[in-house]
Design a protein around this motif. Structure first.
Motif, PDB file in Angstrom:
ATOM      1  N   GLU A   1      -9.561  -9.898   8.364  1.00  0.00           N
ATOM      2  CA  GLU A   1     -10.450 -11.052   8.356  1.00  0.00           C
ATOM      3  C   GLU A   1     -10.775 -11.502   6.927  1.00  0.00           C
ATOM      4  O   GLU A   1     -10.827 -12.698   6.643  1.00  0.00           O
ATOM      5  N   TYR A   2     -11.015 -10.544   6.055  1.00  0.00           N
ATOM      6  CA  TYR A   2     -11.466 -10.865   4.699  1.00  0.00           C
ATOM      7  C   TYR A   2     -10.358 -10.702   3.659  1.00  0.00           C
ATOM      8  O   TYR A   2     -10.592 -10.947   2.481  1.00  0.00           O
ATOM      9  N   MET A   3      -9.180 -10.313   4.083  1.00  0.00           N
ATOM     10  CA  MET A   3      -8.085 -10.059   3.144  1.00  0.00           C
ATOM     11  C   MET A   3      -7.157 -11.262   3.131  1.00  0.00           C
ATOM     12  O   MET A   3      -6.231 -11.366   3.921  1.00  0.00           O
ATOM     13  N   ILE A   4      -7.400 -12.158   2.200  1.00  0.00           N
ATOM     14  CA  ILE A   4      -6.740 -13.453   2.235  1.00  0.00           C
ATOM     15  C   ILE A   4      -5.417 -13.474   1.472  1.00  0.00           C
ATOM     16  O   ILE A   4      -4.636 -14.414   1.639  1.00  0.00           O
ATOM     17  N   ILE A   5      -5.156 -12.470   0.649  1.00  0.00           N
ATOM     18  CA  ILE A   5      -3.914 -12.406  -0.114  1.00  0.00           C
ATOM     19  C   ILE A   5      -3.349 -10.990  -0.035  1.00  0.00           C
ATOM     20  O   ILE A   5      -4.091 -10.029   0.193  1.00  0.00           O
ATOM     21  N   PRO A   6      -2.055 -10.827  -0.235  1.00  0.00           N
ATOM     22  CA  PRO A   6      -1.455  -9.480  -0.169  1.00  0.00           C
ATOM     23  C   PRO A   6      -2.089  -8.493  -1.135  1.00  0.00           C
ATOM     24  O   PRO A   6      -2.251  -7.317  -0.805  1.00  0.00           O
ATOM     25  N   GLU A   7      -2.459  -8.979  -2.321  1.00  0.00           N
ATOM     26  CA  GLU A   7      -3.040  -8.076  -3.313  1.00  0.00           C
ATOM     27  C   GLU A   7      -4.372  -7.505  -2.855  1.00  0.00           C
ATOM     28  O   GLU A   7      -4.750  -6.396  -3.242  1.00  0.00           O
ATOM     29  N   TYR A   8      -5.108  -8.268  -2.023  1.00  0.00           N
ATOM     30  CA  TYR A   8      -6.357  -7.720  -1.510  1.00  0.00           C
ATOM     31  C   TYR A   8      -6.087  -6.688  -0.421  1.00  0.00           C
ATOM     32  O   TYR A   8      -6.834  -5.719  -0.282  1.00  0.00           O
ATOM     33  N   VAL A   9      -5.023  -6.867   0.343  1.00  0.00           N
ATOM     34  CA  VAL A   9      -4.622  -5.822   1.288  1.00  0.00           C
ATOM     35  C   VAL A   9      -4.349  -4.523   0.527  1.00  0.00           C
ATOM     36  O   VAL A   9      -4.852  -3.449   0.880  1.00  0.00           O
ATOM     37  N   GLU A  10      -3.560  -4.604  -0.532  1.00  0.00           N
ATOM     38  CA  GLU A  10      -3.246  -3.415  -1.330  1.00  0.00           C
ATOM     39  C   GLU A  10      -4.517  -2.798  -1.905  1.00  0.00           C
ATOM     40  O   GLU A  10      -4.666  -1.566  -1.914  1.00  0.00           O
ATOM     41  N   TYR A  11      -5.419  -3.646  -2.381  1.00  0.00           N
ATOM     42  CA  TYR A  11      -6.666  -3.182  -2.974  1.00  0.00           C
ATOM     43  C   TYR A  11      -7.486  -2.371  -1.968  1.00  0.00           C
ATOM     44  O   TYR A  11      -8.094  -1.352  -2.320  1.00  0.00           O
ATOM     45  N   MET A  12      -7.496  -2.818  -0.726  1.00  0.00           N
ATOM     46  CA  MET A  12      -8.270  -2.134   0.300  1.00  0.00           C
ATOM     47  C   MET A  12      -7.548  -0.907   0.861  1.00  0.00           C
ATOM     48  O   MET A  12      -8.185   0.069   1.265  1.00  0.00           O
ATOM     49  N   VAL A  13      -6.234  -0.954   0.890  1.00  0.00           N
ATOM     50  CA  VAL A  13      -5.481   0.116   1.544  1.00  0.00           C
ATOM     51  C   VAL A  13      -5.307   1.338   0.643  1.00  0.00           C
ATOM     52  O   VAL A  13      -5.449   2.484   1.096  1.00  0.00           O
ATOM     53  N   PHE A  14      -5.020   1.104  -0.621  1.00  0.00           N
ATOM     54  CA  PHE A  14      -4.711   2.223  -1.509  1.00  0.00           C
ATOM     55  C   PHE A  14      -5.819   2.442  -2.516  1.00  0.00           C
ATOM     56  O   PHE A  14      -6.381   1.461  -3.040  1.00  0.00           O
TER      57      PHE A  14
END
Length: 553
Positions: free
Chosen positions: A481-494
């Protein structure tokens, strides 16, 4: 006294030496057994990787290793087939008598050669991942690196995973991500010896997979007129159309890419709730064929759900038939979570169906729906997974439960002799804050540090030995919902996903957070070279994680 002092100094020196040696073995997840040895294997200028048999998957593993070494060193190794390794070479061998299971491996490094042995090619692949992590971190560089001593510390490793299912999830409905990013995500799953990519392809906010028989699913269901911005409580939206979906050719490409890395892609097709993207194009499957149900850009749970009509079951069987043609996975995920029953309670059709089938309430009606789907999936030789709500009203005969609302659902399934995958929100939901919210971009809320994720124990002492065997794995979930770009996915996942990878692989008795953290310090340098924007990475400041300020009510 003098002798005691000398002994004490010797012990302290030995401990320091052991610690220094251990820094050379920063493997994640931690191997089951690792015996450190003196000396190194130096990669020769003309390295040969030998595979013991003419086996396509063995050759594939060797090719992946050769590609990585060639990229980083500037010297691509040659690949040969033979029963003996080349002089000063790397040797992959299959040994069906190996007792470490299909994913287990033995890795032996001597000054003269490196040997990886396993009973199956996937074990060789995981042995290769450990070998790469024994090398200088620069082996993960996307371009040749000069001035590096390419050597591997000598050791003997016997390793196998604790759990058979070790997964990572990605929601592409709330926000859509490119095929290239999905492949990068799969690469990172494979790097950490995880073996399952759970692809959340459909939800209220968008349908992301092409289905030939029902083109409106993508023509209408993949698009929304606006998207929530900022915090949920602000109830603000942008004014921008948003959409995207994967063609069937793209799906096949991703599945094939994952297979080469021994990652199984498990598709999720949500039902009977989270279905607004279906009803937008096919409203007759819901409460009213004349009702306009838009694809929503708001987060949350909605009352518009699928109705248990024969037309709906035919639709789902048609969709799942195409899905199963694209995904050869053992498991098919059908969601089953957060299905409001309001429309069913108000429906004459649903109430009459309940009386006809002897169902006492709407929870049992949902169970009726899920059982119908379970029977169809089983008839195709597959296994159904559902979120733990599928327990309500009675569990389907062949279902595997994915436990997310705490651990209770998974434990209840295990006590009923059903397999369960543990993914409780407190430990496995990677959309939570990982530090003080005042210092972080917006998330859904809650706090989950890397240390807390690492502390998770999937099998409680309350289960019997037989019941514990039904806890087949653990998974990290990524809702966007709040992860608007791939880099934010990476930031949250790792690195939280790295911690969960060790939870899934390493025996409970061998886990220790301080030791993990020391290895993680080295591992972060690998992630830097792989251009992963993990929490705390040097590249964090390059990206904007928030929505534009301009919004509408």
């Amino acid at each position: 006294m003098r002798l005691s002092l000398l002994l004490l100094l010797a012990v302290l020196f030995s401990a320091q030496l052991s610690c220094a040696q251990s820094a050379r073995y920063a493997i994640i997840p931690k191997p089951t057994h690792l015996r450190e040895q003196s000396g190194t294997f130096a990669l020769p200028a003309n390295l040969t990787i030998t595979v013991s048999e003419t086996d396509a998957q063995m050759r594939q593993v060797a090719e992946l290793l050769a590609e990585q070494l060639g990229t980083a060193t500037g010297r691509r190794p040659s690949i040969a087939t033979g029963k003996r390794p080349a002089k000063q070479g790397i040797f992959f061998a299959l040994n069906k008598k190996n007792k470490l299971g299909a994913e287990g491996y033995e890795l032996r490094v001597t000054p003269k050669q490196v040997t990886i042995t396993a009973s199956e090619p996937q074990g060789l692949f995981y042995g290769m991942q450990s070998l790469l992590q024994l090398m200088p971190v620069e082996v993960f560089s996307p371009t040749p690196v000069a001035g590096v001593t390419w050597a591997v510390p000598c050791c003997t490793i016997e390793d196998q995973p604790r759990f058979a299912y070790r997964g990572m999830h990605l929601d592409v409905s709330r926000h859509f991500f490119s095929v290239d990013f999905v492949k990068k995500y799969i690469d990172l799953i494979a790097l950490h010896k995880q073996n399952t990519f759970h692809w959340h392809l459909t939800d209220d906010q968008g349908w992301r997979i092409e289905i030939k028989k029902y083109p409106l699913l993508t023509q209408i269901g993949s698009k929304r007129d606006h998207t929530m911005v900022g915090r949920y409580a602000d109830n603000k939206f942008d004014n921008k159309p948003y959409g995207g979906f994967y063609t069937q050719d793209e799906i096949r490409d991703v599945v094939a890419y994952a297979q080469k890395r021994f990652v199984t892609v498990v598709p999720e097709i949500e039902m009977p709730g989270h279905a607004m993207s279906v009803l937008a194009g096919y409203p007759a499957l819901g409460s009213n064929p004349d009702k306009i149900v838009p694809v929503t850009g708001k987060w949350g749970v909605f009352e518009d759900v699928l109705f248990p009509r024969e037309q709906t079951f035919q639709f789902e069987e048609d969709v799942l038939t195409e899905v199963m043609d694209l995904f050869p996975s053992k498991y098919i995920h059908i969601g089953g979570d957060e299905c409001p029953k309001v429309q069913w309670k108000e429906s004459r059709f649903c109430q009459e169906l309940m009386r006809k089938e002897g169902l006492k309430d709407e929870h049992e009606l949902q169970s009726y729906f899920i059982r119908r789907i379970d029977k169809f999936i089983t008839s195709k030789g597959r296994r159904m997974i559902g979120w733990d709500e599928i327990l309500e009203g009675g569990l389907s005969p062949n279902a595997t439960v994915m436990s997310w609302r705490g651990t209770e659902g998974g434990l209840a399934a295990a006590r009923q002799n059903h397999d369960a995958i543990m993914t409780p929100g407190d430990f496995c939901y990677l959309d939570k804050y990982q530090a003080d919210p005042k210092t972080q971009p917006i998330t859904i809320g809650g706090l989950l540090t890397t240390e807390k994720a690492y502390s998770y124990e999937p099998v409680p002492d309350s289960l019997t030995t037989a019941q514990a065997k039904h806890i087949i794995g653990v998974q990290g979930n990524v809702w966007t919902e709040y992860m608007i770009i791939p880099e934010y996915v990476e930031y949250m996942v790792f690195p939280r996903a790295v911690a969960l990878a060790e939870v899934g692989w390493t025996p409970k008795k061998d886990k220790e957070y301080a030791d993990f953290n020391r290895r993680l310090d080295v591992h972060k340098k690998r992630l830097d070279l792989l251009n992963v924007n993990y929490f705390g990475a040097p590249i964090n400041d390059k990206f904007t994680y928030q929505w534009p300020v301009e919004t509408k009510k």
